[in-house]
Design a protein around this motif. Structure first.
Motif, PDB file in Angstrom:
ATOM      1  N   LEU A 464      51.259  51.950  47.163  1.00 29.54           N
ATOM      2  CA  LEU A 464      50.508  52.462  46.019  1.00 29.54           C
ATOM      3  C   LEU A 464      50.336  51.359  44.981  1.00 29.54           C
ATOM      4  CD1 LEU A 464      49.261  54.785  44.334  1.00 29.54           C
ATOM      5  CD2 LEU A 464      51.569  55.238  43.466  1.00 29.54           C
ATOM      6  N   LEU A 465      49.082  51.078  44.635  1.00 27.69           N
ATOM      7  CA  LEU A 465      48.762  50.158  43.545  1.00 27.69           C
ATOM      8  C   LEU A 465      48.177  50.966  42.395  1.00 27.69           C
ATOM      9  CD1 LEU A 465      48.545  48.241  46.197  1.00 27.69           C
ATOM     10  CD2 LEU A 465      47.322  46.710  44.649  1.00 27.69           C
ATOM     11  N   THR A 466      48.864  50.996  41.283  1.00 27.96           N
ATOM     12  CA  THR A 466      48.341  51.676  40.107  1.00 27.96           C
ATOM     13  C   THR A 466      47.230  50.837  39.487  1.00 27.96           C
ATOM     14  OG1 THR A 466      49.951  50.636  38.649  1.00 27.96           O
ATOM     15  CG2 THR A 466      50.595  52.718  39.687  1.00 27.96           C
ATOM     16  N   ASP A 467      46.481  51.435  38.567  1.00 23.57           N
ATOM     17  CA  ASP A 467      45.413  50.700  37.882  1.00 23.57           C
ATOM     18  C   ASP A 467      45.966  49.482  37.152  1.00 23.57           C
ATOM     19  OD1 ASP A 467      43.663  52.575  38.805  1.00 23.57           O
ATOM     20  OD2 ASP A 467      43.569  53.721  36.944  1.00 23.57           O
ATOM     21  N   ALA A 468      47.143  49.639  36.569  1.00 25.75           N
ATOM     22  CA  ALA A 468      47.750  48.512  35.854  1.00 25.75           C
ATOM     23  C   ALA A 468      48.129  47.395  36.822  1.00 25.75           C
ATOM     24  CB  ALA A 468      48.988  48.978  35.085  1.00 25.75           C
ATOM     25  N   THR A 469      48.638  47.771  38.000  1.00 28.85           N
ATOM     26  CA  THR A 469      49.006  46.764  39.001  1.00 28.85           C
ATOM     27  C   THR A 469      47.772  46.019  39.495  1.00 28.85           C
ATOM     28  OG1 THR A 469      50.880  48.127  39.714  1.00 28.85           O
ATOM     29  CG2 THR A 469      50.156  46.393  41.203  1.00 28.85           C
ATOM     30  N   VAL A 470      46.678  46.761  39.713  1.00 30.11           N
ATOM     31  CA  VAL A 470      45.432  46.124  40.149  1.00 30.11           C
ATOM     32  C   VAL A 470      44.958  45.123  39.103  1.00 30.11           C
ATOM     33  CG1 VAL A 470      42.993  46.534  40.635  1.00 30.11           C
ATOM     34  CG2 VAL A 470      44.724  48.031  41.635  1.00 30.11           C
ATOM     35  N   ALA A 471      44.959  45.531  37.843  1.00 30.25           N
ATOM     36  CA  ALA A 471      44.487  44.647  36.774  1.00 30.25           C
ATOM     37  C   ALA A 471      45.361  43.395  36.670  1.00 30.25           C
ATOM     38  CB  ALA A 471      44.472  45.403  35.446  1.00 30.25           C
ATOM     39  N   GLN A 472      46.683  43.571  36.745  1.00 31.32           N
ATOM     40  CA  GLN A 472      47.579  42.427  36.632  1.00 31.32           C
ATOM     41  C   GLN A 472      47.415  41.478  37.822  1.00 31.32           C
ATOM     42  OE1 GLN A 472      51.445  44.211  36.332  1.00 31.32           O
ATOM     43  NE2 GLN A 472      51.064  45.081  34.295  1.00 31.32           N
ATOM     44  N   THR A 473      47.274  42.045  39.027  1.00 25.00           N
ATOM     45  CA  THR A 473      47.121  41.215  40.221  1.00 25.00           C
ATOM     46  C   THR A 473      45.811  40.444  40.184  1.00 25.00           C
ATOM     47  OG1 THR A 473      48.408  42.843  41.490  1.00 25.00           O
ATOM     48  CG2 THR A 473      47.128  41.232  42.736  1.00 25.00           C
ATOM     49  N   ALA A 474      44.737  41.133  39.797  1.00 19.02           N
ATOM     50  CA  ALA A 474      43.435  40.460  39.722  1.00 19.02           C
ATOM     51  C   ALA A 474      43.452  39.336  38.693  1.00 19.02           C
ATOM     52  CB  ALA A 474      42.347  41.478  39.382  1.00 19.02           C
ATOM     53  N   GLU A 475      44.074  39.578  37.557  1.00 16.44           N
ATOM     54  CA  GLU A 475      44.132  38.548  36.519  1.00 16.44           C
ATOM     55  C   GLU A 475      44.992  37.366  36.969  1.00 16.44           C
ATOM     56  OE1 GLU A 475      45.417  38.098  31.793  1.00 16.44           O
ATOM     57  OE2 GLU A 475      45.665  40.006  32.863  1.00 16.44           O
ATOM     58  N   ARG A 476      46.076  37.644  37.691  1.00 17.93           N
ATOM     59  CA  ARG A 476      46.980  36.588  38.123  1.00 17.93           C
ATOM     60  C   ARG A 476      46.307  35.625  39.107  1.00 17.93           C
ATOM     61  NH1 ARG A 476      50.513  39.480  40.809  1.00 17.93           N
ATOM     62  NH2 ARG A 476      51.454  40.194  38.870  1.00 17.93           N
ATOM     63  N   HIS A 477      45.481  36.181  40.014  1.00 23.42           N
ATOM     64  CA  HIS A 477      44.931  35.352  41.081  1.00 23.42           C
ATOM     65  C   HIS A 477      43.484  34.907  40.832  1.00 23.42           C
ATOM     66  CE1 HIS A 477      48.458  36.113  43.489  1.00 23.42           C
ATOM     67  NE2 HIS A 477      48.277  37.409  43.419  1.00 23.42           N
ATOM     68  N   ALA A 478      42.865  35.358  39.735  1.00 26.09           N
ATOM     69  CA  ALA A 478      41.442  35.063  39.513  1.00 26.09           C
ATOM     70  C   ALA A 478      41.176  33.571  39.413  1.00 26.09           C
ATOM     71  CB  ALA A 478      40.966  35.774  38.250  1.00 26.09           C
ATOM     72  N   SER A 479      42.046  32.849  38.745  1.00 22.00           N
ATOM     73  CA  SER A 479      41.795  31.424  38.518  1.00 22.00           C
ATOM     74  C   SER A 479      42.021  30.574  39.760  1.00 22.00           C
ATOM     75  CB  SER A 479      42.702  30.913  37.394  1.00 22.00           C
ATOM     76  OG  SER A 479      44.073  31.106  37.731  1.00 22.00           O
ATOM     77  N   ALA A 480      42.659  31.131  40.773  1.00 16.64           N
ATOM     78  CA  ALA A 480      42.985  30.348  41.975  1.00 16.64           C
ATOM     79  C   ALA A 480      42.084  30.684  43.156  1.00 16.64           C
ATOM     80  CB  ALA A 480      44.450  30.581  42.362  1.00 16.64           C
ATOM     81  N   ARG A 481      41.054  31.481  42.920  1.00 17.44           N
ATOM     82  CA  ARG A 481      40.183  31.858  44.032  1.00 17.44           C
ATOM     83  C   ARG A 481      39.342  30.667  44.488  1.00 17.44           C
ATOM     84  NH1 ARG A 481      41.788  34.337  46.855  1.00 17.44           N
ATOM     85  NH2 ARG A 481      39.831  35.056  47.760  1.00 17.44           N
ATOM     86  N   PRO A 482      39.186  30.488  45.800  1.00 20.58           N
ATOM     87  CA  PRO A 482      38.409  29.352  46.300  1.00 20.58           C
ATOM     88  C   PRO A 482      36.910  29.611  46.222  1.00 20.58           C
ATOM     89  CG  PRO A 482      39.200  30.660  48.134  1.00 20.58           C
ATOM     90  CD  PRO A 482      39.775  31.288  46.892  1.00 20.58           C
ATOM     91  N   ALA A 483      36.162  28.537  46.287  1.00 27.34           N
ATOM     92  CA  ALA A 483      34.695  28.629  46.348  1.00 27.34           C
ATOM     93  C   ALA A 483      34.252  28.550  47.807  1.00 27.34           C
ATOM     94  CB  ALA A 483      34.066  27.505  45.542  1.00 27.34           C
ATOM     95  N   LEU A 484      33.051  29.028  48.063  1.00 25.36           N
ATOM     96  CA  LEU A 484      32.495  28.946  49.401  1.00 25.36           C
ATOM     97  C   LEU A 484      32.341  27.481  49.797  1.00 25.36           C
ATOM     98  CD1 LEU A 484      31.686  31.223  51.346  1.00 25.36           C
ATOM     99  CD2 LEU A 484      29.326  30.914  50.613  1.00 25.36           C
ATOM    100  N   ASP A 485      32.495  27.179  51.056  1.00 27.62           N
ATOM    101  CA  ASP A 485      32.453  25.801  51.542  1.00 27.62           C
ATOM    102  C   ASP A 485      31.052  25.206  51.394  1.00 27.62           C
ATOM    103  OD1 ASP A 485      31.121  26.183  54.544  1.00 27.62           O
ATOM    104  OD2 ASP A 485      32.255  27.899  53.828  1.00 27.62           O
ATOM    105  N   GLU A 486      30.992  23.884  51.452  1.00 25.92           N
ATOM    106  CA  GLU A 486      29.732  23.179  51.269  1.00 25.92           C
ATOM    107  C   GLU A 486      28.736  23.493  52.380  1.00 25.92           C
ATOM    108  OE1 GLU A 486      28.582  21.426  48.816  1.00 25.92           O
ATOM    109  OE2 GLU A 486      30.400  21.772  47.640  1.00 25.92           O
ATOM    110  N   VAL A 487      29.228  23.675  53.602  1.00 28.25           N
ATOM    111  CA  VAL A 487      28.335  24.001  54.717  1.00 28.25           C
ATOM    112  C   VAL A 487      27.587  25.297  54.430  1.00 28.25           C
ATOM    113  CG1 VAL A 487      28.232  24.586  57.177  1.00 28.25           C
ATOM    114  CG2 VAL A 487      29.795  22.787  56.369  1.00 28.25           C
ATOM    115  N   SER A 488      28.301  26.315  53.979  1.00 23.97           N
ATOM    116  CA  SER A 488      27.692  27.614  53.705  1.00 23.97           C
ATOM    117  C   SER A 488      26.792  27.561  52.482  1.00 23.97           C
ATOM    118  CB  SER A 488      28.784  28.677  53.527  1.00 23.97           C
ATOM    119  OG  SER A 488      29.629  28.746  54.666  1.00 23.97           O
ATOM    120  N   LEU A 489      27.257  26.880  51.413  1.00 21.67           N
ATOM    121  CA  LEU A 489      26.449  26.795  50.192  1.00 21.67           C
ATOM    122  C   LEU A 489      25.137  26.062  50.438  1.00 21.67           C
ATOM    123  CD1 LEU A 489      29.204  25.963  47.537  1.00 21.67           C
ATOM    124  CD2 LEU A 489      27.926  28.109  47.775  1.00 21.67           C
TER     125      LEU A 489
END
Length: 575
Positions: A464-489
């Protein structure tokens, strides 16, 4: 005089009845037997070998040390159980040594034996695992009669183990009987054992022999209450994701790399919770880019927008996204061929692409011309690490389209369904008869998992992920998300340029121009605290790298300012 007028068996004599009762309740009477044995032994040793009492003290001490140190090897799994056994050994040995030297009737030895014996007997009588083992032993002993009554005559118990939730036993079947016969008798087994409905599980044994089965009986439901999410279980898409615990407390781990997935179940069965668990784990992986389609205007997946590279909330956006996914697929396939590789190995620089579609039936209804793209992704996406995850209530042929989408789903997660036939729709033909009874799941979040490494029906419950857990998890990992590779872009840019240059009639504003206009208007109307990245991603429909690049350009040009980390607004002179 005894008159025999019927051909019946003679009644047992009283001594036989007493002996049977003493044997049947041997576990409950064990403390009484021990006290009686100590009294008898003390009397005999006092009369024959009274000088042995020092040896008895030494033997008791060594026995207590051995039980405390190595008791786990003889079934004393808990520390408190080993301490209890060692204390009983010391007490019994000490009393026997005293009785050997002084005599059983020497005061206060009789009173010590009775009083201390009763004190030691209480923990034995109330011990939960002992009582459960006794109950199981009696049920196993009665199995021949139960088997005869339910139509499994000739089957026999081979072993039984008590665990924290109930017990499980291994059985051998009679010649000609199969595990399918046992599965069909589950309601009768529950009735014969006196359990609650849904307490019995039947599964093949680990050696997978056709004439064996494992019976699991639950005393309490381990999934009665919701289970809080402990956090991401993976840091890479190459690792199996833990969706939730099975009833034996092991994790329902499944690998999604190069596998398409299907989440199915009626409304309120917990599909959204399962998707949240999936998103929580994918957001922690730095080698996967997530695209998502939520045609309920982003109601379900919008909280994860900061971790989603591209979110489609309208039919037009969904159609464009799937078309671009096919472009990425083909570009990656060409790149693999050029570089002499067979599969796309995900890394932060060359991430996998996971496309999550919530309520897939809505996509089939609102964007029928996207069926060809989803079919292409399902058939050709494995080698290039483009994965499709679909969630729907009833994956009928109409809802899944006429292509190969459903047949390509290797991972099936089935939550509660209303009708028995829906089990085969989600899990595959014949699964209902094979014991996959998703229609009996009785709480939101409970599921059955079918995958190459999960080929037997085992019940799990999604975290079970509560709304607060979702918000905290999304905020924690947002800055570390990768970009699509150059081949695809590069392939996407070329596809957009081609589509723009083809028409000869006057063109409407391009998607990039429209998104740029929306971005500037949003920044102009932003409040003093600025607008978050997640909101800008949603309204512009830009990819994350494109949005960050455009914001950097606006900040450099003095048209926008970064208020705080992740929040932007237009510069004051522009406003």
């Amino acid at each position: 005089m005894v008159i025999i007028d019927r051909d019946v068996q003679f009644p047992d004599v009283a001594a036989v009845l007493v002996a049977r009762a003493l044997w049947r309740y041997r576990s409950e009477l064990a403390p009484v037997y021990l006290v009686a044995l100590l009294a008898l032994g003390g009397a005999l040793l006092h009369l024959t070998h009274a000088e042995w009492w020092p040896w008895l003290v030494g033997v008791a001490t060594v026995t207590a040390w051995a039980l405390a140190t190595f008791g786990e090897r003889v079934g004393l799994a808990l520390r408190i159980e080993r301490a209890y056994a060692a204390t009983v050994a010391v007490g019994a040995g000490g009393w026997l040594a005293a009785a050997t030297a002084l005599g059983v009737t020497f005061r206060p030895l009789p009173f010590v034996l009775a009083g201390v014996g009763f004190l030691f007997a209480v923990p034995w009588w109330v011990h939960r695992r002992r009582r459960a083992k006794v109950r199981v032993d009696r049920q196993i002993a009665a199995w021949p009669e139960i088997a005869q009554a339910i139509g499994l005559a000739g089957s026999s118990a081979q072993s039984a183990v008590v665990d924290v939730w109930g017990w499980r036993a291994r059985f051998a079947l009679a010649r000609g009987q199969t595990i399918q016969d046992v599965i069909g008798k589950i309601p009768a087994i529950e009735s014969a054992l006196g359990t609650f409905r849904g307490a019995v599980r039947v599964a093949p044994t680990r050696d997978d022999k056709a004439n064996r089965f494992e019976l699991r009986v639950l005393d309490t439901d381990p999934h009665a209450d919701a289970i809080p999410w402990p956090g991401p279980s993976v840091s890479s898409i190459t690792e199996p994701i833990d969706l939730g615990p099975f009833e034996d407390a092991t994790g329902a781990r499944v690998l999604l790399l190069r596998r398409h997935g299907l989440f199915g179940g009626v409304a309120g069965s917990g599909k959204s919770g399962g998707i949240n668990v999936l998103m929580g784990n994918l957001s922690a992986c730095r080698d996967v880019v997530v695209w998502a389609i939520d045609l309920k205007r982003g109601m379900e997946l919008q909280p994860w927008a900061s971790c989603i590279d591209r979110l489609a909330t309208t039919p037009e956006q969904a159609r464009a996204m799937l078309r671009d996914a096919v472009t990425v697929l083909e570009a990656r396939a060409e790149w693999l061929t050029t570089n002499g590789r067979r599969v796309w190995e995900p890394t932060p620089e060359l991430p996998a692409l996971v496309i999550i579609v919530d309520e897939y039936a809505e996509l089939a209804d609102d964007v029928p011309n996207a069926a060809g793209d989803t079919d292409s992704i399902a058939r050709r996406g494995r080698a290039v690490a483009v994965t499709l995850i679909a969630a729907t209530q009833r994956p009928t042929q109409k809802a899944m389209g006429k292509g190969a989408v459903r047949s390509q789903m290797d991972v099936r997660v089935c939550f509660r369904v209303r009708e028995r036939r829906d089990v085969d729709l989600i899990l595959g033909q014949g699964m209902l008869n094979a014991g996959w009874h998703a229609h009996t799941l009785n709480a939101p979040g409970k599921f059955l998992l079918s995958a190459p490494e999960h080929d037997t029906p085992r019940r799990g419950r999604a975290y079970l992920l509560t709304d607060a857990t979702v918000a905290q998890t999304a905020e924690r990992h947002a800055s570390a998300r990768p970009a699509l590779d150059e081949v695809s872009l590069r392939a996407l840019d070329e596809a957009r340029m081609t589509s723009v240059s083809e028409p000869s009639s006057p063109l409407p504003p391009s998607g990039d121009d429209t998104a740029d206009t929306v971005l500037r208007e949003a920044l102009d109307g932003a409040p003093d605290e600025g607008l978050p990245i997640a909101h800008l991603l949603m309204i512009t429909q830009m990819s994350r790298p494109t949005l960050y690049r455009r914001l950097a350009e606006l900040v450099t040009a003095g048209r926008a300012v970064q208020v705080t980390r992740g929040r932007y607004k237009a510069a004051d002179h522009v406003r």
